[in-house]
Design a protein around this motif. Structure first.
Motif, PDB file in Angstrom:
ATOM      1  N   MET A 121       0.699  -0.989   0.494  1.00  0.00           N
ATOM      2  CA  MET A 121      -0.093  -0.011  -0.399  1.00  0.00           C
ATOM      3  C   MET A 121       1.021   1.262  -0.512  1.00  0.00           C
ATOM      4  SD  MET A 121      -2.550   1.533   2.741  1.00  0.00           S
ATOM      5  CE  MET A 121      -4.358   0.095   1.968  1.00  0.00           C
ATOM      6  N   THR A 122       0.347   2.530  -0.970  1.00  0.00           N
ATOM      7  CA  THR A 122       1.653   3.659  -0.629  1.00  0.00           C
ATOM      8  C   THR A 122       0.464   4.604  -0.545  1.00  0.00           C
ATOM      9  OG1 THR A 122       3.228   2.635  -2.566  1.00  0.00           O
ATOM     10  CG2 THR A 122       2.564   5.065  -2.446  1.00  0.00           C
ATOM     11  N   VAL A 123       0.773   5.798   0.493  1.00  0.00           N
ATOM     12  CA  VAL A 123      -0.109   6.288   0.539  1.00  0.00           C
ATOM     13  C   VAL A 123       0.663   8.342   0.044  1.00  0.00           C
ATOM     14  CG1 VAL A 123      -1.860   7.684   1.965  1.00  0.00           C
ATOM     15  CG2 VAL A 123      -1.409   5.406   2.818  1.00  0.00           C
ATOM     16  N   ARG A 124       0.027   8.843  -0.106  1.00  0.00           N
ATOM     17  CA  ARG A 124       0.835  10.113  -1.109  1.00  0.00           C
ATOM     18  C   ARG A 124      -0.332  10.781  -0.934  1.00  0.00           C
ATOM     19  NH1 ARG A 124       1.703   5.933  -4.728  1.00  0.00           N
ATOM     20  NH2 ARG A 124       0.595   6.291  -6.416  1.00  0.00           N
ATOM     21  N   GLY A 125      -0.243  12.118  -1.720  1.00  0.00           N
ATOM     22  CA  GLY A 125      -1.602  13.260  -1.614  1.00  0.00           C
ATOM     23  C   GLY A 125      -0.592  14.380  -1.599  1.00  0.00           C
ATOM     24  N   ASN A 126      -1.270  15.291  -1.931  1.00  0.00           N
ATOM     25  CA  ASN A 126      -1.302  16.728  -1.494  1.00  0.00           C
ATOM     26  C   ASN A 126      -2.260  18.205  -0.603  1.00  0.00           C
ATOM     27  OD1 ASN A 126      -2.961  17.555  -4.281  1.00  0.00           O
ATOM     28  ND2 ASN A 126      -1.243  16.028  -5.132  1.00  0.00           N
ATOM     29  N   GLU A 127      -1.945  18.980  -1.729  1.00  0.00           N
ATOM     30  CA  GLU A 127      -2.811  19.682  -0.994  1.00  0.00           C
ATOM     31  C   GLU A 127      -4.148  20.057  -1.456  1.00  0.00           C
ATOM     32  OE1 GLU A 127      -0.981  23.160  -4.282  1.00  0.00           O
ATOM     33  OE2 GLU A 127      -0.891  20.663  -2.774  1.00  0.00           O
ATOM     34  N   LEU A 128      -4.126  19.053  -2.730  1.00  0.00           N
ATOM     35  CA  LEU A 128      -5.695  18.772  -3.511  1.00  0.00           C
ATOM     36  C   LEU A 128      -6.322  17.891  -3.484  1.00  0.00           C
ATOM     37  CD1 LEU A 128      -4.725  20.864  -7.038  1.00  0.00           C
ATOM     38  CD2 LEU A 128      -6.614  21.382  -4.602  1.00  0.00           C
ATOM     39  N   TRP A 129      -5.907  16.763  -3.153  1.00  0.00           N
ATOM     40  CA  TRP A 129      -5.900  15.238  -3.172  1.00  0.00           C
ATOM     41  C   TRP A 129      -4.981  14.195  -2.725  1.00  0.00           C
ATOM     42  CZ3 TRP A 129      -4.050  16.847  -7.909  1.00  0.00           C
ATOM     43  CH2 TRP A 129      -3.134  16.632  -8.154  1.00  0.00           C
ATOM     44  N   VAL A 130      -5.844  13.367  -1.999  1.00  0.00           N
ATOM     45  CA  VAL A 130      -4.623  11.997  -1.391  1.00  0.00           C
ATOM     46  C   VAL A 130      -5.391  10.916  -2.540  1.00  0.00           C
ATOM     47  CG1 VAL A 130      -5.095  10.399   0.566  1.00  0.00           C
ATOM     48  CG2 VAL A 130      -4.835  13.294   0.771  1.00  0.00           C
ATOM     49  N   GLU A 131      -4.078  10.027  -2.532  1.00  0.00           N
ATOM     50  CA  GLU A 131      -4.579   8.376  -3.151  1.00  0.00           C
ATOM     51  C   GLU A 131      -3.768   7.341  -1.614  1.00  0.00           C
ATOM     52  OE1 GLU A 131      -1.504   8.741  -6.546  1.00  0.00           O
ATOM     53  OE2 GLU A 131      -1.970  10.763  -6.766  1.00  0.00           O
ATOM     54  N   ILE A 132      -4.509   6.451  -1.950  1.00  0.00           N
ATOM     55  CA  ILE A 132      -4.350   5.543  -1.488  1.00  0.00           C
ATOM     56  C   ILE A 132      -4.412   4.288  -2.425  1.00  0.00           C
ATOM     57  CG2 ILE A 132      -5.321   3.649   0.446  1.00  0.00           C
ATOM     58  CD1 ILE A 132      -7.034   6.244   1.447  1.00  0.00           C
ATOM     59  N   GLU A 133      -3.358   4.071  -2.789  1.00  0.00           N
ATOM     60  CA  GLU A 133      -3.089   2.842  -3.804  1.00  0.00           C
ATOM     61  C   GLU A 133      -2.681   1.790  -3.523  1.00  0.00           C
ATOM     62  OE1 GLU A 133       0.933   2.020  -6.880  1.00  0.00           O
ATOM     63  OE2 GLU A 133       0.376   3.988  -7.210  1.00  0.00           O
ATOM     64  N   LEU A 134      -3.283   0.488  -3.922  1.00  0.00           N
ATOM     65  CA  LEU A 134      -2.988  -1.136  -3.454  1.00  0.00           C
ATOM     66  C   LEU A 134      -2.779  -1.689  -4.585  1.00  0.00           C
ATOM     67  CD1 LEU A 134      -6.577  -1.041  -1.024  1.00  0.00           C
ATOM     68  CD2 LEU A 134      -4.378  -1.225  -0.850  1.00  0.00           C
ATOM     69  N   ASN A 135      -1.664  -2.671  -3.830  1.00  0.00           N
ATOM     70  CA  ASN A 135      -1.511  -4.085  -5.186  1.00  0.00           C
ATOM     71  C   ASN A 135      -2.977  -4.244  -5.795  1.00  0.00           C
ATOM     72  OD1 ASN A 135      -0.522  -5.986  -6.532  1.00  0.00           O
ATOM     73  ND2 ASN A 135       1.372  -5.180  -5.895  1.00  0.00           N
ATOM     74  N   SER A 136      -3.088  -4.390  -6.847  1.00  0.00           N
ATOM     75  CA  SER A 136      -4.667  -5.904  -7.154  1.00  0.00           C
ATOM     76  C   SER A 136      -4.541  -7.426  -6.709  1.00  0.00           C
ATOM     77  CB  SER A 136      -4.904  -5.361  -8.736  1.00  0.00           C
ATOM     78  OG  SER A 136      -4.943  -4.246  -9.021  1.00  0.00           O
TER      79      SER A 136
END
Length: 295
Positions: A121-136
């Protein structure tokens, strides 16, 4: 000499009317005065009442004359506010400074520390959005969009974090470039879209408002690594939950994909820019690949 005859003056028998009119006038004036006395001016009454209370309760005011007019005496000092204006301003700034995106990021980091450390799992973001990336591979079987048991546990935790907030959420599905052709998923478009929709359905089942969610599949066309290696293909097979600042940001991101967007570009596109022009392609230059069950 002839004697002048005195004529008798006519006697007025209605002189009583004059006295009666005077009496009626005086009686009218009397009742007017009585009425004016009976009508209490509430404002002046309160002024007199407060002044008298102040005289009897405050020795310092007993020597001062009772004010008459616009001045309104106070019997006690006005109560000081429990919160000063400056404190209220600071409190308001404190409330507005709480960023929901920052809160979501911190909670996800705390809840999924093990998955983040293992690069699943990878969590990254900025002032406009946050991404939670999961391996399929963590969520689905090969070539399938049916969530695994672990997927239910993960999405349940994510839903508990997202539920208190009103930020728009959209789920992006991606695959590698290995083609697939099955009765259920003719191409990678269908597979990526079905996986994204499955995650959205799980979030809705766990109580996240469906009106704030969307799903989109990008197939194989937005890779983050080279598809020439097994490791690169594994990285490209992913599902990304994107929590946006507002609806306009989400619309901007779904048009280009979070992997290709930057905060500045999203700000320019958020509700003000038209869809970007796509370069002309030659027919047959990018055909859909033949099927393969290995994803």
């Amino acid at each position: 000499m002839r004697r002048r005859r005195h004529t008798e003056e006519h006697e007025n028998h209605e002189r009583w009317l004059v006295s009666y009119a005077d009496f009626i006038t005086l009686l009218f004036a009397f009742f007017v005065v009585m009425y004016s006395i009976s009508s209490i001016n509430e404002g002046k009454y309160k002024v007199i009442s407060q002044a008298l209370i102040g005289v009897f309760n405050d020795p310092e005011r007993s020597l001062k004359p009772i004010p008459i007019g616009d001045e309104r005496p106070l019997t006690i000092k006005p109560a000081e506010p429990l919160i000063k204006d400056s404190d209220q301003v600071d409190a308001g700034l404190g409330q507005t400074s709480v960023d929901p995106l920052k809160t979501i990021t911190d909670q996800v980091d705390d809840a999924f520390g093990d998955l983040i450390k293992s690069n699943q799992m990878t969590v990254r973001g900025n002032e406009l959005w946050v991404e939670i990336e999961l391996n399929s591979a963590l969520l689905f079987g090969s070539g399938d969009a049916m969530p695994s048991d672990i997927a239910f546990e993960i999405i349940e935790k994510v839903a508990r974090i997202l539920k208190p907030f009103a930020n728009p959420v959209h789920v992006e599905g991606f695959t590698d470039n290995l083609p697939i052709r099955t009765a259920q998923y003719p191409t990678n478009w269908e597979l990526s879209s079905a996986r994204a929709a499955s995650i959205v359905r799980l979030l809705a089942m766990e109580g996240v408002n469906p009106a704030r969610m969307a799903s989109v599949g990008y197939g194989e066309y937005q890779p983050v690594a080279s598809n020439d290696t097994a490791d690169g293909r594994a990285r490209n097979r992913r599902v990304v939950l994107v929590i946006s600042r507002n609806l306009e940001v989400r619309r901007s991101l779904t048009g280009s994909g979070s992997a290709n967007a930057t905060p500045d570009a999203a700000l320019r596109r958020a509700g003000t820019q038209s869809a970007p022009a796509t370069p002309a392609t030659t027919v047959g230059s990018n055909p859909v690949k033949s099927p393969s069950p290995n994803l």
